[in-house]
Design a protein around this motif. Structure first.
Motif, short mmCIF file in Angstrom:
data_model
loop_
_atom_site.label_atom_id
_atom_site.label_comp_id
_atom_site.label_asym_id
_atom_site.label_seq_id
_atom_site.Cartn_x
_atom_site.Cartn_y
_atom_site.Cartn_z
N GLN A 135 0.83 -1.21 0.00
CA GLN A 135 0.00 0.00 0.00
C GLN A 135 0.87 1.26 0.00
O GLN A 135 0.55 2.25 -0.67
N SER A 136 1.97 1.22 0.76
CA SER A 136 2.89 2.36 0.76
C SER A 136 3.50 2.58 -0.61
O SER A 136 3.64 3.72 -1.09
N SER A 137 3.86 1.46 -1.25
CA SER A 137 4.44 1.55 -2.59
C SER A 137 3.43 2.12 -3.58
O SER A 137 3.77 2.94 -4.45
N ILE A 138 2.17 1.69 -3.44
CA ILE A 138 1.13 2.20 -4.33
C ILE A 138 0.93 3.70 -4.14
O ILE A 138 0.80 4.47 -5.10
N SER A 139 0.91 4.13 -2.86
CA SER A 139 0.75 5.57 -2.58
C SER A 139 1.91 6.37 -3.16
O SER A 139 1.72 7.45 -3.74
N LEU A 140 3.12 5.83 -3.00
CA LEU A 140 4.30 6.51 -3.54
C LEU A 140 4.24 6.60 -5.06
O LEU A 140 4.58 7.64 -5.64
N LEU A 141 3.78 5.53 -5.69
CA LEU A 141 3.65 5.55 -7.14
C LEU A 141 2.62 6.57 -7.60
O LEU A 141 2.80 7.26 -8.62
N LYS A 142 1.52 6.68 -6.86
CA LYS A 142 0.49 7.66 -7.20
C LYS A 142 1.05 9.08 -7.09
O LYS A 142 0.80 9.93 -7.96
N GLU A 143 1.79 9.34 -6.00
CA GLU A 143 2.39 10.67 -5.83
C GLU A 143 3.39 10.96 -6.95
O GLU A 143 3.44 12.07 -7.50
N SER A 144 4.18 9.94 -7.29
CA SER A 144 5.15 10.11 -8.36
C SER A 144 4.46 10.41 -9.68
O SER A 144 4.91 11.25 -10.48
N LYS A 145 3.34 9.74 -9.91
CA LYS A 145 2.59 9.95 -11.14
C LYS A 145 2.07 11.39 -11.21
O LYS A 145 2.14 12.05 -12.27
N GLU A 146 1.55 11.89 -10.08
CA GLU A 146 1.03 13.25 -10.05
C GLU A 146 2.13 14.27 -10.31
O GLU A 146 1.95 15.24 -11.05
N ILE A 147 3.30 14.04 -9.71
CA ILE A 147 4.42 14.96 -9.91
C ILE A 147 4.86 14.96 -11.36
O ILE A 147 5.12 16.02 -11.97
N ILE A 148 4.94 13.76 -11.94
CA ILE A 148 5.36 13.66 -13.34
C ILE A 148 4.36 14.37 -14.24
O ILE A 148 4.73 15.08 -15.19
N GLU A 149 3.06 14.20 -13.94
CA GLU A 149 2.04 14.87 -14.75
C GLU A 149 2.16 16.39 -14.65
O GLU A 149 2.01 17.11 -15.65
N GLN A 150 2.44 16.90 -13.43
CA GLN A 150 2.62 18.34 -13.26
C GLN A 150 3.82 18.84 -14.04
O GLN A 150 3.78 19.91 -14.68
N VAL A 151 4.91 18.09 -13.98
CA VAL A 151 6.12 18.49 -14.71
C VAL A 151 5.85 18.51 -16.21
O VAL A 151 6.25 19.44 -16.93
N MET A 152 5.15 17.48 -16.68
CA MET A 152 4.85 17.41 -18.11
C MET A 152 3.95 18.55 -18.53
O MET A 152 4.12 19.14 -19.61
#
Length: 317
Positions: free
Chosen positions: A292-309
């Motif tokens: 679950q922690s890994s999933i949350s981290l992946l979601k946060e990473s996805k949001e950051i990448i989307e913002q950067v893009m």
């Protein structure tokens, strides 16, 4: 709870198929699980081992003469008391008593292996139920073995206590065997038979050691031998039939009346209840938290990448 009920029901139904009805569809290619065929083989092997105790050729009439000598007393000649036959019968039964006991050990061990195999297949999706259900199954099979062994001990004692049969073949069989008496006497008196052997019931029998035995003892020993041979065949058949009937009876009792109740009791009472048995183990809980922690981290990473893009796209415009 529903899963547990389904597992127990499937376990019982499968045992009924392979133990009682002899159906092979669930384990068609696994001969080890073809229970009725394997049990029939074990019974046939037992019967063969018991029949091998019928032997004419070794020390012909020696055992019978020893018993007659020890049972000798002050009485009319040419008659031997019932004690003589009973003593010989006890010796014969004792000589084969290990075979039925070994049969019970072998059969019960095989049935337990089959039960555990079926149980493992039924508990495939719920391995946490397996230890308690396996323990219950082994307890049931252990009690069956004890009861079966008690019946075997009783059978052996009964055969030693009483020499009786209602089999109409006993008298004809005895008379047929006694028909060899003249052949036996002729072989003793024949001057041309230097080896002094005769063929009786398919056996080559050496009789030279009987030349110095008194005619009375020799004749009584021969009669005793033929009586016991005729009766012993009936005893051996009776043993095998009795063991087969007892085996089928205990298998029915275990599958239809005992194993389901024992499994439920072991899981629900001794195992602490179905909820506890199906509760998530601590090791699994830790893995789940890490995932679950890994999933949350992946979601946060996805949001950051989307913002950067998104920022890159705006700058380009």
């Amino acid at each position: 709870m529903g899963a547990f009920v389904q597992i127990v029901g499937s376990f019982k139904e499968t045992l009924q198929k392979i133990f009682i009805r002899g159906e092979l569809d669930e384990y068609e290619d696994d001969k080890q699980m073809h229970c009725n065929a394997r049990l029939a083989e074990m019974l046939d092997k037992l019967s063969q081992d018991l029949q091998s105790s019928v032997n004419f050729s070794e020390n012909f009439l020696v055992e019978e003469m020893q018993i007659l000598e020890e049972a000798n007393g002050i009485r009319l000649p040419h008659f031997f008391p019932h004690l003589v036959f009973s003593s010989l019968l006890k010796r014969r039964v004792n000589s084969v008593s290990d075979l039925p006991i070994c049969f019970v050990n072998k059969v019960c061990g095989y049935l337990e292996i089959v039960c555990v195999r079926v149980l493992m297949d039924c508990c495939g999706s719920y391995p946490q139920l397996l230890p308690s259900m396996k323990k219950a199954t082994q307890n049931v099979m252990g009690r069956m073995k004890i009861k079966f062994m008690e019946r075997v001990d009783e059978m052996i004692e009964m055969e030693k206590m009483t020499d009786y049969t209602c089999d109409p073949e006993f008298i004809p069989s005895y008379n047929k065997l006694m028909g060899n008496r003249d052949l036996f006497l002729n072989s003793l008196n024949c001057l041309y038979n230097s080896s002094q052997t005769l063929n009786m019931e398919g056996y080559s029998i050496y009789v030279k050691h009987l030349n110095d035995v008194s005619e009375n003892i020799r004749n009584q020993a021969f009669d005793l031998k033929m009586r016991m041979t005729a009766y012993w065949k009936i005893v051996l058949k009776r043993m095998v039939d009795y063991l087969a009937l007892q085996l089928r009876f205990f298998m029915q009792q275990v599958v239809n009346k005992e194993i389901e109740a024992q499994v439920v009791n072991e899981v629900m009472v001794n195992g602490g209840g179905i909820e506890k048995m199906l509760a998530e183990p601590p090791s699994v809980a830790k893995k789940r938290e890490r995932l679950q922690s890994s999933i949350s981290l992946l979601k946060e990473s996805k949001e950051i990448i989307e913002q950067v893009m998104d920022g890159i796209v705006v700058t380009s415009d």
